[in-house]
Scaffold this motif. Sequence first.
Motif, PDB file in Angstrom:
ATOM      1  N   LEU A  18       0.841  -1.187   0.000  1.00 31.81           N
ATOM      2  CA  LEU A  18       0.000   0.000   0.000  1.00 31.81           C
ATOM      3  C   LEU A  18       0.881   1.243   0.000  1.00 31.81           C
ATOM      4  O   LEU A  18       2.089   1.158  -0.157  1.00 31.81           O
ATOM      5  N   ASP A  19       0.270   2.404   0.191  1.00 29.53           N
ATOM      6  CA  ASP A  19       0.994   3.668   0.166  1.00 29.53           C
ATOM      7  C   ASP A  19       2.123   3.710   1.185  1.00 29.53           C
ATOM      8  O   ASP A  19       3.279   3.972   0.847  1.00 29.53           O
ATOM      9  N   ALA A  20       1.818   3.465   2.454  1.00 29.45           N
ATOM     10  CA  ALA A  20       2.811   3.556   3.528  1.00 29.45           C
ATOM     11  C   ALA A  20       3.006   2.236   4.246  1.00 29.45           C
ATOM     12  O   ALA A  20       3.851   2.143   5.137  1.00 29.45           O
ATOM     13  N   LEU A  21       2.258   1.219   3.853  1.00 24.15           N
ATOM     14  CA  LEU A  21       2.212  -0.029   4.601  1.00 24.15           C
ATOM     15  C   LEU A  21       2.335  -1.221   3.670  1.00 24.15           C
ATOM     16  O   LEU A  21       1.697  -1.262   2.609  1.00 24.15           O
ATOM     17  N   GLU A 152      -5.922   4.172   4.382  1.00 30.97           N
ATOM     18  CA  GLU A 152      -4.973   4.795   3.468  1.00 30.97           C
ATOM     19  C   GLU A 152      -5.217   6.312   3.429  1.00 30.97           C
ATOM     20  O   GLU A 152      -6.340   6.771   3.630  1.00 30.97           O
ATOM     21  N   PRO A 153      -4.171   7.093   3.192  1.00 28.83           N
ATOM     22  CA  PRO A 153      -4.351   8.557   3.125  1.00 28.83           C
ATOM     23  C   PRO A 153      -5.378   8.945   2.068  1.00 28.83           C
ATOM     24  O   PRO A 153      -5.598   8.227   1.092  1.00 28.83           O
ATOM     25  N   ASP A 154      -5.990  10.096   2.262  1.00 31.14           N
ATOM     26  CA  ASP A 154      -6.994  10.564   1.308  1.00 31.14           C
ATOM     27  C   ASP A 154      -6.379  10.898  -0.039  1.00 31.14           C
ATOM     28  O   ASP A 154      -7.066  10.863  -1.066  1.00 31.14           O
ATOM     29  N   ARG A 155      -5.090  11.237  -0.030  1.00 31.52           N
ATOM     30  CA  ARG A 155      -4.389  11.512  -1.289  1.00 31.52           C
ATOM     31  C   ARG A 155      -3.205  10.574  -1.400  1.00 31.52           C
ATOM     32  O   ARG A 155      -2.271  10.633  -0.612  1.00 31.52           O
ATOM     33  N   VAL A 156      -3.281   9.692  -2.387  1.00 33.76           N
ATOM     34  CA  VAL A 156      -2.206   8.741  -2.649  1.00 33.76           C
ATOM     35  C   VAL A 156      -1.925   8.764  -4.138  1.00 33.76           C
ATOM     36  O   VAL A 156      -2.821   8.550  -4.953  1.00 33.76           O
ATOM     37  N   ASP A 157      -0.670   9.039  -4.493  1.00 35.91           N
ATOM     38  CA  ASP A 157      -0.323   9.178  -5.905  1.00 35.91           C
ATOM     39  C   ASP A 157       0.135   7.880  -6.549  1.00 35.91           C
ATOM     40  O   ASP A 157       0.245   7.794  -7.767  1.00 35.91           O
ATOM     41  N   GLU A 158       0.409   6.851  -5.747  1.00 40.10           N
ATOM     42  CA  GLU A 158       0.955   5.622  -6.302  1.00 40.10           C
ATOM     43  C   GLU A 158      -0.079   4.891  -7.151  1.00 40.10           C
ATOM     44  O   GLU A 158      -1.260   4.829  -6.802  1.00 40.10           O
ATOM     45  N   PRO A 159       0.343   4.282  -8.272  1.00 38.00           N
ATOM     46  CA  PRO A 159      -0.577   3.488  -9.087  1.00 38.00           C
ATOM     47  C   PRO A 159      -1.183   2.355  -8.268  1.00 38.00           C
ATOM     48  O   PRO A 159      -0.501   1.707  -7.481  1.00 38.00           O
ATOM     49  N   GLY A 160      -2.480   2.129  -8.425  1.00 36.93           N
ATOM     50  CA  GLY A 160      -3.144   1.043  -7.730  1.00 36.93           C
ATOM     51  C   GLY A 160      -3.568   1.362  -6.319  1.00 36.93           C
ATOM     52  O   GLY A 160      -4.177   0.528  -5.656  1.00 36.93           O
ATOM     53  N   ALA A 161      -3.247   2.554  -5.832  1.00 38.88           N
ATOM     54  CA  ALA A 161      -3.637   2.930  -4.476  1.00 38.88           C
ATOM     55  C   ALA A 161      -5.131   3.232  -4.427  1.00 38.88           C
ATOM     56  O   ALA A 161      -5.764   3.525  -5.435  1.00 38.88           O
ATOM     57  N   ASN A 162      -5.671   3.166  -3.230  1.00 45.54           N
ATOM     58  CA  ASN A 162      -7.091   3.427  -3.011  1.00 45.54           C
ATOM     59  C   ASN A 162      -7.231   4.490  -1.936  1.00 45.54           C
ATOM     60  O   ASN A 162      -7.326   4.160  -0.748  1.00 45.54           O
ATOM     61  N   PRO A 163      -7.199   5.768  -2.307  1.00 46.96           N
ATOM     62  CA  PRO A 163      -7.235   6.825  -1.297  1.00 46.96           C
ATOM     63  C   PRO A 163      -8.408   6.664  -0.330  1.00 46.96           C
ATOM     64  O   PRO A 163      -9.556   6.503  -0.740  1.00 46.96           O
TER      65      PRO A 163
END
Length: 235
Positions: A18-21, A152-163
Amino acid sequence: MTYTGEVVVGGPAHVRVLDALEIRKLAVGPMANDAYLLTCRRTGDRLLVDAAAEAGRLLELVRSGSPEGALVTVVTTHRHADHVGALAEVVSATGAAVAVGADDAAAVTSATGVRVDRALVHGDTLAVGDVRLEVVALRGHTAGSVALAYREPDRVDEPGANPGRVHLFTGDSLFPGGLGSTDHDAARFASLLDDVTERVFARFDDDTRVYPGHGADTTLGAERPHLPAWRARRW
């Protein structure tokens, strides 16, 4: 994302980034318990959900992943024997702190000899490096059963992320197809269903991913239509 939620007992860990995890899921022991290693991607700090069995494989899991880091905390979702079988060995090898739902803490110490460092209550927060997990008490399978929620954060720029998407580790309180066992005890069933309804389904969106203590993952959207049937059948 290389992780579909399906695992094979004795097989390798499955990974979701995920974004940070980072989430690693491993099925261990004769009851195919799902253990989850949560790693903060910036600091490498690790949290293990349920040191259930096969301590050697769990310690290998702790050493896996990226970046390298230490196991900071082991969370036991509830007191049942199949969820604490490797707790003493994992804690002895790593020095990790132990966190358990307050009403199950004494039973875990009695069964394992391991001191509980933190007795969790509903609404508590656990830190894993930069990551924060919310404690959601789900009373009924046991009095002290807890789930962990990561958003997950409300803003995530990574592909496949789910803000904003929530990831919920439910132990044996919520599975694909129903609630955890309450041993046909009407009061315990009502307590668990009420908590799951009010503290999970009423708060989190349908895309919330559910990681149970055994078996495949699910989503709240897949399970929500069945709540009336669960209430009617009483299990």
